[in-house]
Design a protein around this motif. Structure first.
Motif, short mmCIF file in Angstrom:
data_model
loop_
_atom_site.label_atom_id
_atom_site.label_comp_id
_atom_site.label_asym_id
_atom_site.label_seq_id
_atom_site.Cartn_x
_atom_site.Cartn_y
_atom_site.Cartn_z
N ALA A 50 -0.04 -8.71 13.99
CA ALA A 50 0.25 -7.30 14.24
C ALA A 50 -0.72 -6.40 13.47
N GLN A 51 -0.99 -6.74 12.21
CA GLN A 51 -1.93 -5.96 11.40
C GLN A 51 -3.34 -6.00 12.00
N GLU A 52 -3.73 -7.18 12.46
CA GLU A 52 -5.04 -7.31 13.08
C GLU A 52 -5.12 -6.48 14.35
N ARG A 53 -4.04 -6.46 15.11
CA ARG A 53 -4.03 -5.68 16.34
C ARG A 53 -4.11 -4.18 16.03
N LEU A 54 -3.44 -3.73 14.98
CA LEU A 54 -3.54 -2.32 14.59
C LEU A 54 -4.98 -1.96 14.22
N ALA A 55 -5.65 -2.85 13.49
CA ALA A 55 -7.05 -2.61 13.12
C ALA A 55 -7.93 -2.54 14.36
N ILE A 67 -4.56 8.23 22.49
CA ILE A 67 -3.64 8.04 21.37
C ILE A 67 -2.24 7.67 21.88
N LYS A 68 -1.77 8.38 22.90
CA LYS A 68 -0.46 8.08 23.47
C LYS A 68 -0.42 6.67 24.04
N SER A 69 -1.51 6.27 24.70
CA SER A 69 -1.57 4.93 25.26
C SER A 69 -1.51 3.87 24.18
N VAL A 70 -2.22 4.10 23.08
CA VAL A 70 -2.21 3.15 21.96
C VAL A 70 -0.82 3.08 21.33
N LEU A 71 -0.18 4.21 21.14
CA LEU A 71 1.17 4.21 20.56
C LEU A 71 2.15 3.43 21.45
N ALA A 72 2.02 3.60 22.75
CA ALA A 72 2.89 2.86 23.67
C ALA A 72 2.64 1.35 23.56
N SER A 73 1.39 0.96 23.35
CA SER A 73 1.07 -0.46 23.25
C SER A 73 1.62 -1.07 21.96
N VAL A 74 1.41 -0.41 20.83
CA VAL A 74 1.88 -0.99 19.56
C VAL A 74 3.39 -0.87 19.42
N LYS A 84 10.66 -3.20 10.69
CA LYS A 84 11.60 -2.08 10.60
C LYS A 84 11.13 -1.01 9.62
N GLY A 85 10.19 -1.36 8.74
CA GLY A 85 9.77 -0.40 7.72
C GLY A 85 8.28 -0.23 7.59
N GLU A 86 7.64 -1.15 6.91
CA GLU A 86 6.23 -1.00 6.58
C GLU A 86 5.34 -0.90 7.82
N PHE A 87 5.65 -1.64 8.86
CA PHE A 87 4.84 -1.59 10.08
C PHE A 87 4.82 -0.18 10.66
N CYS A 88 5.96 0.50 10.62
CA CYS A 88 6.06 1.83 11.20
C CYS A 88 5.32 2.88 10.36
N SER A 89 5.61 2.90 9.05
CA SER A 89 5.06 3.96 8.20
C SER A 89 3.62 3.69 7.76
N GLN A 90 3.41 2.51 7.14
CA GLN A 90 2.08 2.21 6.61
C GLN A 90 1.14 1.64 7.67
N GLY A 91 1.69 0.91 8.63
CA GLY A 91 0.85 0.31 9.65
C GLY A 91 0.44 1.28 10.73
N VAL A 92 1.43 1.82 11.45
CA VAL A 92 1.12 2.68 12.59
C VAL A 92 0.76 4.09 12.15
N ARG A 93 1.65 4.72 11.36
CA ARG A 93 1.40 6.12 11.00
C ARG A 93 0.16 6.27 10.13
N ASP A 153 6.22 9.75 14.59
CA ASP A 153 7.45 9.59 13.80
C ASP A 153 8.67 9.39 14.69
N GLU A 154 8.67 10.03 15.86
CA GLU A 154 9.81 9.87 16.77
C GLU A 154 9.85 8.47 17.36
N GLN A 155 8.71 7.89 17.64
CA GLN A 155 8.67 6.56 18.24
C GLN A 155 8.84 5.44 17.22
N PHE A 156 8.44 5.71 15.98
CA PHE A 156 8.48 4.67 14.94
C PHE A 156 9.33 5.15 13.78
#
Length: 451
Positions: free
Chosen positions: A72-77, A126-133, A150-159, A216-219
């Motif tokens: 998941a982290q690699e995919r975010l990068a 950006i919207k397309s990427v958010l929908a994918s992750v 439930k936590g770190e992926f949303c705040s530190q990973g995506v946001r 923030d609404e999605q994650f």
């Protein structure tokens, strides 16, 4: 004892399996269809649940979760890099549109259209990427209930790692057109600087807030780690917009300045003939400033001007009059009192209003045009100070300056600014003149009207 041996045996046996899985996941370089990767990881994670329950002491579950997290982290990068590449591609498309030759009968795309296209394309991406992750946190995915997702992926990973990092990258990429001393900044079209400055200003006023609210609404993560405030990103975007706009003003001011400099340096002002017309370069300056006014008006609001007098376009008629020039400079060319006149001139400069040529430009059309005209006329003044003039050379400067005053006053925030700078140009020419005999104002009027 037997259970420990079994656990050790299974851990050693599974090590090769996990290495193969990770090796295969590392080959997934394209972030195209993220749903395939998520489904594969979900199936992989589910199949580890049964052996983990049969042998509770083995590390199947822990190792499997670690692999999913790293994937998941690699995919975010990968998505972050894809967004950066997409933005670079959009800028390239804009540059090509600005540089494309104009086809007769077909209008060039307006700056407002290019801005809307650039901003809309990036936002949709950006919207397309958010929908994918967001697929990583779907309820039907087995690993989505893990603490990381439930936590770190949303705040530190995506946001932070994806969206905030991309916004900072946008500002950094835009600044490179100003900061780099090499060919990149030298060859940057001024219109691109203007367009990017407006893009960053729009990010500061609305886009950043919208993107982060959407994220923030999605994650809705449970992680309470500190995150970058919206205000910090808005300040970064505004400072970037300011830097780009300042660079645009300098670039356009340089274009006009080079024309004026060349026109002064390549002429013999001592042996020139009596002026009969406004020089062509002055007409070109007015045309270029008018063109810039139209272009800037497509992206920025008008701004505020000081109230103009009813005869603004005629104010220079008395500025360069022969009586004023003779009264102001006649003594300086008589052997008896050169020092007195120089002293009077310097005292007058002490009490004249100081004009800050490179002052900060405001986000409006009037301020932008004022900055460009100040740079241009200041260059004109410095070039005149380095030349020597004959009688007709001084008179030609009078004609040229009066023509500029007729047209440039309407573009600036305060008409007195153009008035004072052009007055200084004529005064400097008079100081540098071997035979200062100014042209009558009525004759100047006729030449400029004819020009």
């Amino acid at each position: 004892m037997a259970e420990r041996k079994l656990t050790t045996f299974l851990d050693e046996l599974s090590e090769g399996y996990f290495e193969i899985v990770e090796k295969r996941l590392r080959e997934e370089k394209s972030p195209g269809d993220n749903s395939l990767l998520v489904r594969a990881l979900d199936r992989f994670h589910r199949r580890l649940q049964a052996p983990s329950k049969l042998v509770p002491g083995c590390s199947f579950n822990r190792r499997g979760t670690e692999i999913v997290v790293r994937a998941a982290q690699e995919r975010l990068a990968q998505y972050l890099q894809a967004l950066k590449d997409f933005f670079q591609g959009c800028i390239t498309d804009v540059r090509q549109a600005l540089a494309a030759p104009r086809v007769p009968g077909k209008e060039a795309p307006a700056l407002g259209e290019l801005l809307a296209m650039l901003s809309g394309s990036v936002l949709n991406q950006i919207k397309s990427v958010l929908a994918s992750v967001h697929l990583f946190t779907a309820k039907d995915v087995a690993f989505s209930d893990k603490p990381y997702f439930k936590g770190e992926f949303c705040s530190q990973g995506v946001r932070e790692g994806l969206i905030v990092a991309f916004i900072k990258s946008v500002c950094q990429t835009a600044r490179q057109f100003c900061d780099s001393p090499g060919e990149k900044s030298a060859n940057t079209p001024p219109l691109l600087l203007l367009l990017l400055s407006r893009l960053c200003l729009d990010y500061e006023t609305s886009t950043i807030s919208y993107i982060l609210t959407l994220t923030d609404e999605q994650f809705l993560g449970l992680d309470h780690s500190p995150v970058t405030p919206v205000s910090t990103l808005c300040s970064l975007a505004r400072s970037t917009a300011q830097t780009l706009l300042n660079q645009y003003v300098k670039s356009q001011g340089l274009v006009v300045s080079q024309m004026l400099r060349k026109s002064v340096e390549t002429r013999d002002w001592v042996m020139t003939i009596e002026p009969r017309n406004v020089r062509a370069v002055m007409k070109r300056v007015v045309e270029d400033i008018t063109s810039v006014d139209v272009q800037v008006g497509l992206l920025y609001e008008e701004g505020v001007r000081k109230a103009h007098s009813s005869d603004s376009s005629k104010r220079t008629f008395s500025v360069y009059s022969s009586s004023r020039l003779q009264g102001r400079y006649a003594q300086s060319y008589t052997p008896s009192a050169p020092l007195d006149t120089s002293l009077l001139s310097n005292i007058q400069k002490l009490f004249s209003e100081r004009i800050d040529i490179f002052s900060t430009v405001q986000f409006n059309k009037v301020s932008i045009l004022t900055g460009i005209i100040k740079i241009s006329l200041k260059t004109f003044l410095e070039c005149v100070r380095l030349r020597t003039f004959g009688r007709f050379g001084l008179q030609q400067i009078q004609v040229d300056c009066h023509y500029l005053q007729l047209y440039l006053w309407r573009f600036v925030s305060d008409e007195n600014l153009v008035h004072c700078l052009l007055d200084e140009v004529v005064c400097s020419a008079a100081h540098r003149c071997l035979d200062p005999a100014p042209m009558e104002q009525s004759v100047i009027d006729v030449i400029c009207e004819r020009g």
